[in-house]
Design an enzyme around this catalytic site. Structure first.
Site, PDB file in Angstrom:
ATOM      1  N   GLU A  57      -3.407  -9.541  11.628  1.00 43.44           N
ATOM      2  CA  GLU A  57      -2.813  -8.213  11.494  1.00 43.44           C
ATOM      3  C   GLU A  57      -1.889  -7.925  12.680  1.00 43.44           C
ATOM      4  O   GLU A  57      -1.947  -8.618  13.703  1.00 43.44           O
ATOM      5  CB  GLU A  57      -3.934  -7.165  11.426  1.00 43.44           C
ATOM      6  CG  GLU A  57      -4.885  -7.339  10.240  1.00 43.44           C
ATOM      7  CD  GLU A  57      -4.309  -6.818   8.919  1.00 43.44           C
ATOM      8  OE1 GLU A  57      -3.089  -6.912   8.703  1.00 43.44           O
ATOM      9  OE2 GLU A  57      -5.104  -6.322   8.097  1.00 43.44           O
TER      10      GLU A  57
ATOM     11  N   HIS B 100       1.573  -9.120   8.145  1.00 40.87           N
ATOM     12  CA  HIS B 100       0.537 -10.105   8.531  1.00 40.87           C
ATOM     13  C   HIS B 100       0.727 -11.430   7.792  1.00 40.87           C
ATOM     14  O   HIS B 100       1.238 -11.463   6.676  1.00 40.87           O
ATOM     15  CB  HIS B 100      -0.885  -9.554   8.339  1.00 40.87           C
ATOM     16  CG  HIS B 100      -1.347  -9.388   6.942  1.00 40.87           C
ATOM     17  ND1 HIS B 100      -2.154  -8.346   6.523  1.00 40.87           N
ATOM     18  CD2 HIS B 100      -1.155 -10.134   5.808  1.00 40.87           C
ATOM     19  CE1 HIS B 100      -2.429  -8.466   5.252  1.00 40.87           C
ATOM     20  NE2 HIS B 100      -1.834  -9.534   4.777  1.00 40.87           N
TER      21      HIS B 100
HETATM   22  C1  F6R Z   1      -4.185 -14.433   1.643  1.00 41.70           C
HETATM   23  C2  F6R Z   1      -3.606 -14.003   2.912  1.00 41.70           C
HETATM   24  C3  F6R Z   1      -2.751 -12.781   3.016  1.00 41.70           C
HETATM   25  C4  F6R Z   1      -1.879 -12.514   1.804  1.00 41.70           C
HETATM   26  C5  F6R Z   1      -1.095 -11.224   1.987  1.00 41.70           C
HETATM   27  C6  F6R Z   1      -0.252 -10.881   0.773  1.00 41.70           C
HETATM   28  O1  F6R Z   1      -4.918 -15.640   1.807  1.00 41.70           O
HETATM   29  O2  F6R Z   1      -3.839 -14.637   3.872  1.00 41.70           O
HETATM   30  O3  F6R Z   1      -1.914 -12.922   4.146  1.00 41.70           O
HETATM   31  O4  F6R Z   1      -0.996 -13.584   1.598  1.00 41.70           O
HETATM   32  O5  F6R Z   1      -1.985 -10.168   2.223  1.00 41.70           O
HETATM   33  O6  F6R Z   1      -1.090 -10.586  -0.298  1.00 41.70           O
HETATM   34  P1  F6R Z   1      -0.508 -10.471  -1.773  1.00 41.70           P
HETATM   35  O7  F6R Z   1       0.063 -11.783  -2.113  1.00 41.70           O
HETATM   36  O8  F6R Z   1      -1.700 -10.125  -2.632  1.00 41.70           O
HETATM   37  O9  F6R Z   1       0.505  -9.384  -1.727  1.00 41.70           O
END
Ligand code: F6R
Length: 265
Positions: free
Chosen positions: A148, A143
């Protein structure tokens, strides 16, 4: 797409901070206005924010006049909740640099009128002249934002249901899985695709499958990040661990090796 592979997460953060810093310093927003940044939350951009804060404190970087639009927000959390994305961006970035409080916008996850809220958010982005640089992370399921798998590749800001996988991935930020919100407001994929430059950052082995899908897989709604292959200017900055499942490494290294010096990272 530019695929930039760095040794480790610290190198990745310096590279991404360099790209953002260049844009902010040149003040090359649309029509000579200070730039409009689209910012992400989650773990991926945290080291980049720390590097930007360091450069600001060293007197090398000012964000005066910059406008920020957040990618997404949980539905049902108070804006002041520790894990709301509005709080996150203040704690990890905006409160530590010279961005004025009212220049940081995020979708209102407490709204009673979702339709009006998402339409207003799209309008605000448009009226600001569009997003010059959109910073992105990627979920382990591919995503971007909270679009999603299965999301329309031309979607606009709207409410989405978080998948079980995303809720489990994000449970580390909450006392229990039950407390992870089930819904969010997120910029759509069509919204993200209108940014002038999309910069996606990912580190660690757990992102290797998602990175391989988005860089080398087919363009498919089942891996929403793969749509960046159609973006007019997408830069994917990853570390060795996240690059571990790329099959065509030699092409990326070669393209970068021949990049003109004025386009350095
Ligand atoms: C956050 C967002 C999400 C995250 C993704 C990765 O604003 O839109 O797409 O970038 O879920 O999350 P991390 O960096 O915590 O692994």
């Amino acid at each position: 797409m530019e695929i930039v592979i760095r040794q480790d997460p610290a190198d990745v953060a310096r590279t991404v901070a360099g790209i953002i810093g260049d844009l902010v310093t040149k003040r090359e927003g649309r029509a000579g206005r200070p730039p409009v940044l689209g910012l992400a939350t989650g773990s991926s951009p945290v080291a980049t924010y720390q590097e930007l804060i360091r450069r600001h404190r060293a007197g090398d970087l000012s964000f005066a006049g910059v406008t920020v639009f957040m990618l997404d927000e949980y539905v049902g959390l108070r804006k002041t909740h520790r894990q709301s994305y509005a709080t996150f961006i203040r704690e990890h970035f905006a409160d530590h640099v010279d961005i004025s409080d009212n220049a940081v916008h995020s979708p209102d996850g407490e709204t009673k009128d979702i339709e009006a809220e998402v339409a207003a958010y799209e309008r605000m982005i448009r009226e600001a002249g569009g997003i010059d640089l959109q910073l992105l992370g990627v979920g382990t399921n591919g995503h971007i934002g909270f679009n999603e798998p299965g999301s329309s590749l031309s979607s606009r800001t709207r409410m989405k249901t978080l998948t079980a996988r995303t809720r489990t991935d994000n449970a580390r930020f909450f006392p229990s899985l039950d407390e992870v919100p089930r819904y969010c407001l997120t910029q759509g994929i069509g919204t993200i695709m209108e940014s002038r430059h999309a910069v996606l950052t990912a580190t660690g082995e757990r992102k290797a499958d998602a990175v391989s899908g988005l860089v080398e897989g087919p363009i498919t709604a089942m891996c929403p990040g793969s749509v960046l292959q159609l973006h007019r200017h997408a830069t994917i900055v990853i570390d060795e661990a996240a690059a571990g499942r790329l099959a065509n490494r030699e092409y990326y290294d070669e393209v970068l090796a021949h990049k003109p010096a004025w386009q350095s990272f």
